[in-house]
Design a protein around this motif. Structure first.
Motif, PDB file in Angstrom:
ATOM      1  N   ILE A 143       0.927  -1.626   0.102  1.00  0.00           N
ATOM      2  CA  ILE A 143       0.070   0.107   0.037  1.00  0.00           C
ATOM      3  C   ILE A 143       0.826   1.206   0.198  1.00  0.00           C
ATOM      4  O   ILE A 143       1.771   1.483   0.718  1.00  0.00           O
ATOM      5  CB  ILE A 143      -0.878  -0.030   1.214  1.00  0.00           C
ATOM      6  N   ILE A 144       0.578   2.156  -0.957  1.00  0.00           N
ATOM      7  CA  ILE A 144       1.217   3.416  -1.008  1.00  0.00           C
ATOM      8  C   ILE A 144       0.157   4.554  -0.703  1.00  0.00           C
ATOM      9  O   ILE A 144      -0.742   4.568  -1.260  1.00  0.00           O
ATOM     10  CB  ILE A 144       1.847   3.676  -2.264  1.00  0.00           C
ATOM     11  N   LEU A 145       0.718   5.461   0.143  1.00  0.00           N
ATOM     12  CA  LEU A 145      -0.225   6.683   0.482  1.00  0.00           C
ATOM     13  C   LEU A 145       0.765   7.828   0.112  1.00  0.00           C
ATOM     14  O   LEU A 145       1.997   8.033   0.693  1.00  0.00           O
ATOM     15  CB  LEU A 145      -0.790   6.704   1.861  1.00  0.00           C
ATOM     16  N   MET A 146       0.173   8.771  -0.995  1.00  0.00           N
ATOM     17  CA  MET A 146       1.267   9.940  -1.254  1.00  0.00           C
ATOM     18  C   MET A 146       0.223  11.248  -0.852  1.00  0.00           C
ATOM     19  O   MET A 146      -0.719  11.394  -1.250  1.00  0.00           O
ATOM     20  CB  MET A 146       1.527   9.774  -2.611  1.00  0.00           C
ATOM     21  N   VAL A 147       0.940  12.055  -0.150  1.00  0.00           N
ATOM     22  CA  VAL A 147      -0.007  12.958   0.523  1.00  0.00           C
ATOM     23  C   VAL A 147       0.833  14.652   0.655  1.00  0.00           C
ATOM     24  O   VAL A 147       2.167  14.640   0.752  1.00  0.00           O
ATOM     25  CB  VAL A 147      -0.193  12.908   1.820  1.00  0.00           C
ATOM     26  N   VAL A 148       0.357  15.475   0.076  1.00  0.00           N
ATOM     27  CA  VAL A 148       0.675  16.988   0.114  1.00  0.00           C
ATOM     28  C   VAL A 148      -0.296  17.464   0.992  1.00  0.00           C
ATOM     29  O   VAL A 148      -1.348  17.841   0.819  1.00  0.00           O
ATOM     30  CB  VAL A 148       0.655  17.929  -1.257  1.00  0.00           C
ATOM     31  N   PRO A 149       0.068  17.417   2.365  1.00  0.00           N
ATOM     32  CA  PRO A 149      -0.631  17.513   3.558  1.00  0.00           C
ATOM     33  C   PRO A 149      -1.491  19.097   3.430  1.00  0.00           C
ATOM     34  O   PRO A 149      -1.073  20.227   3.367  1.00  0.00           O
ATOM     35  CB  PRO A 149       0.039  17.306   4.883  1.00  0.00           C
ATOM     36  N   ASN A 150      -2.854  19.059   3.821  1.00  0.00           N
ATOM     37  CA  ASN A 150      -3.709  20.220   3.900  1.00  0.00           C
ATOM     38  C   ASN A 150      -4.560  19.903   4.797  1.00  0.00           C
ATOM     39  O   ASN A 150      -4.854  18.792   5.252  1.00  0.00           O
ATOM     40  CB  ASN A 150      -3.883  20.677   2.596  1.00  0.00           C
ATOM     41  N   ASP A 151      -5.503  20.971   5.142  1.00  0.00           N
ATOM     42  CA  ASP A 151      -6.515  20.712   6.088  1.00  0.00           C
ATOM     43  C   ASP A 151      -7.883  19.875   5.514  1.00  0.00           C
ATOM     44  O   ASP A 151      -8.217  19.101   6.414  1.00  0.00           O
ATOM     45  CB  ASP A 151      -7.286  22.114   6.368  1.00  0.00           C
ATOM     46  N   PHE A 152      -7.953  19.710   4.301  1.00  0.00           N
ATOM     47  CA  PHE A 152      -8.743  18.742   3.858  1.00  0.00           C
ATOM     48  C   PHE A 152      -8.453  17.372   4.083  1.00  0.00           C
ATOM     49  O   PHE A 152      -9.058  16.392   4.442  1.00  0.00           O
ATOM     50  CB  PHE A 152      -9.221  19.020   2.433  1.00  0.00           C
ATOM     51  N   ASN A 153      -7.144  16.996   3.431  1.00  0.00           N
ATOM     52  CA  ASN A 153      -6.950  15.514   3.559  1.00  0.00           C
ATOM     53  C   ASN A 153      -6.379  15.164   4.858  1.00  0.00           C
ATOM     54  O   ASN A 153      -6.385  14.058   5.244  1.00  0.00           O
ATOM     55  CB  ASN A 153      -5.898  15.315   2.350  1.00  0.00           C
ATOM     56  N   LYS A 154      -5.837  16.162   5.613  1.00  0.00           N
ATOM     57  CA  LYS A 154      -5.241  15.238   6.891  1.00  0.00           C
ATOM     58  C   LYS A 154      -6.095  14.582   7.734  1.00  0.00           C
ATOM     59  O   LYS A 154      -5.722  13.689   8.662  1.00  0.00           O
ATOM     60  CB  LYS A 154      -4.483  16.706   7.625  1.00  0.00           C
ATOM     61  N   LYS A 155      -7.651  14.839   7.613  1.00  0.00           N
ATOM     62  CA  LYS A 155      -8.527  14.239   8.290  1.00  0.00           C
ATOM     63  C   LYS A 155      -8.960  12.892   7.695  1.00  0.00           C
ATOM     64  O   LYS A 155      -9.578  12.390   8.143  1.00  0.00           O
ATOM     65  CB  LYS A 155      -9.619  15.242   8.581  1.00  0.00           C
ATOM     66  N   ARG A 156      -8.622  12.642   6.454  1.00  0.00           N
ATOM     67  CA  ARG A 156      -9.160  11.879   5.765  1.00  0.00           C
ATOM     68  C   ARG A 156      -7.952  10.579   5.368  1.00  0.00           C
ATOM     69  O   ARG A 156      -8.348   9.559   4.436  1.00  0.00           O
ATOM     70  CB  ARG A 156      -9.776  12.263   4.326  1.00  0.00           C
ATOM     71  N   LEU A 157      -6.719  10.590   6.074  1.00  0.00           N
ATOM     72  CA  LEU A 157      -5.829   9.807   5.713  1.00  0.00           C
ATOM     73  C   LEU A 157      -6.113   8.308   6.098  1.00  0.00           C
ATOM     74  O   LEU A 157      -5.711   7.228   5.445  1.00  0.00           O
ATOM     75  CB  LEU A 157      -4.343  10.377   6.026  1.00  0.00           C
ATOM     76  N   LYS A 158      -6.728   8.097   7.177  1.00  0.00           N
ATOM     77  CA  LYS A 158      -7.184   6.887   7.592  1.00  0.00           C
ATOM     78  C   LYS A 158      -8.029   6.263   6.751  1.00  0.00           C
ATOM     79  O   LYS A 158      -8.026   5.126   6.295  1.00  0.00           O
ATOM     80  CB  LYS A 158      -7.908   6.905   8.982  1.00  0.00           C
ATOM     81  N   SER A 159      -9.145   7.000   6.325  1.00  0.00           N
ATOM     82  CA  SER A 159     -10.117   6.570   5.264  1.00  0.00           C
ATOM     83  C   SER A 159      -9.335   6.079   3.954  1.00  0.00           C
ATOM     84  O   SER A 159      -9.833   4.945   3.369  1.00  0.00           O
ATOM     85  CB  SER A 159     -11.022   7.818   5.301  1.00  0.00           C
ATOM     86  N   ALA A 160      -8.521   6.978   3.472  1.00  0.00           N
ATOM     87  CA  ALA A 160      -7.567   6.556   2.313  1.00  0.00           C
ATOM     88  C   ALA A 160      -6.842   5.285   2.299  1.00  0.00           C
ATOM     89  O   ALA A 160      -6.786   4.487   1.448  1.00  0.00           O
ATOM     90  CB  ALA A 160      -6.806   7.675   1.975  1.00  0.00           C
ATOM     91  N   LEU A 161      -6.342   5.142   3.646  1.00  0.00           N
ATOM     92  CA  LEU A 161      -5.445   3.873   3.896  1.00  0.00           C
ATOM     93  C   LEU A 161      -6.443   2.703   3.773  1.00  0.00           C
ATOM     94  O   LEU A 161      -6.236   1.451   3.362  1.00  0.00           O
ATOM     95  CB  LEU A 161      -4.964   3.827   5.316  1.00  0.00           C
ATOM     96  N   ALA A 162      -7.635   2.871   4.357  1.00  0.00           N
ATOM     97  CA  ALA A 162      -8.639   2.011   4.402  1.00  0.00           C
ATOM     98  C   ALA A 162      -9.397   1.576   2.875  1.00  0.00           C
ATOM     99  O   ALA A 162      -9.319   0.376   2.714  1.00  0.00           O
ATOM    100  CB  ALA A 162     -10.036   2.402   5.156  1.00  0.00           C
TER     101      ALA A 162
END
Length: 302
Positions: free
Chosen positions: A145-164
């Motif tokens: 599993i790869i997760l790639m992120v440019v962190p911002n206020d929108f996606n920081k709260k959604r990273l667990k969901s993205a991993l799922a």
């Protein structure tokens, strides 16, 4: 099958070296990506190209939207602290363990010895990352599993969901393998719908990904009809036009089919919702159900 090991690739150590000026393209290849070599081999991507500037893991990573040492170090300086602050490096194991538990509840022992997780900085300049509000993932090869992120206020709260979401892809592919050359629109719709409904079940609708659009009734009916007509079409390139929409299709050299952004993801999500309602199955059970049965029982296309 025994307990699945969850391994985190040490990307933080790599980024620390970058900030100290001690990392280069070879560090990226052999420290950050070599632990994922089995995945890259499956995708026919060599760690190092045989010729200078040839296709290799650095170029492939850039195409996915991953930051590499070819890009500005300022991106690491700006974004690494925010990625650490998101808590994903402390939470990834709980996400995967929770996902595994959902399948153990229905008696499915995931046929993997380990799942390797690589949490990476995305590239601010990547169009794919920009379109997806700063984050994306890849879970197409079971065990990786790869997760790639440019962190911002929108996606920081959604990273667990993205991993799922990506974890669900891992499990789905242990049941129904994905063949880029032969994949149909139907299969891709089901794949993405399952993953997003699984993430929603685990972490809530408020953390749904930006790839699920809020279509009005007219656009929903129109999009469903277009996809219904093309749902048996095969081949990743042709299918991508239905999944990503006309704008992306044109930019990537695919023939547009008259759809707006992320239509396939949106229709797939609603298709799975209808299947779950009709079948009374859990999302974990649905993940282990054939595409053919999901399409039939959902009655989504009539």
């Amino acid at each position: 099958m025994g307990k699945v090991r969850i391994n985190l690739i040490n990307s933080l150590d790599f980024y620390d070296k970058c900030l100290l000026g001690n990392a280069c393209e070879n560090s990226f290849r052999y420290e950050l990506m070599k632990p994922m070599k089995t995945m890259w081999d499956y995708l026919n991507v060599p760690l190092q190209a045989s010729e200078p500037n040839g296709y290799d893991v650095v170029m492939a990573s850039e195409m996915l939207g991953i930051w590499t040492p070819r890009k500005s170090i300022q991106q690491v300086k700006d974004n690494l602290p925010k990625l650490i602050e998101s808590g994903v490096f402390e939470e990834y194991q709980g996400v995967i363990s929770k996902g595994i538990d959902e399948f153990e509840k229905i008696g499915y022992s995931i046929p993997l010895e380990e799942i390797n997780v690589n949490i990476l900085l995305g590239d601010e300049d990547s169009q794919q990352i920009q379109v997806n509000k700063g984050y994306s993932g890849f879970g197409g090869i079971p065990g990786y599993i790869i997760l790639m992120v440019v962190p911002n206020d929108f996606n920081k709260k959604r990273l667990k969901s993205a991993l799922a979401h990506e974890f669900n892809h891992n499990v789905r592919f242990t049941f129904e393998p994905f063949n880029h050359g032969d994949v149909t629109v139907e299969e891709y719709l089901v794949l993405e719908g399952l993953a997003e409904c699984f993430a929603e079940e685990m972490y809530g609708k408020e953390f749904i990904g930006p790839w699920i659009e809020d279509f009005d009734e007219e656009e929903m009916e129109y999009s469903t009809e277009v996809i219904k007509e093309g749902r048996k079409i095969k081949g990743f390139g042709e299918v991508s036009a239905y999944m990503f929409g006309d704008e992306v299709a044109k930019k990537q050299g695919y023939n547009p089919v008259g759809l707006s952004a992320n239509t396939g993801y949106t229709i797939g999500y609603h298709l799975i919702k209808q299947y779950l309602a009709n079948s009374k199955k859990s999302i974990a059970q649905a993940t282990l159900t054939s595409t053919e049965e999901i399409i039939r029982v959902s009655k989504f296309f009539g």
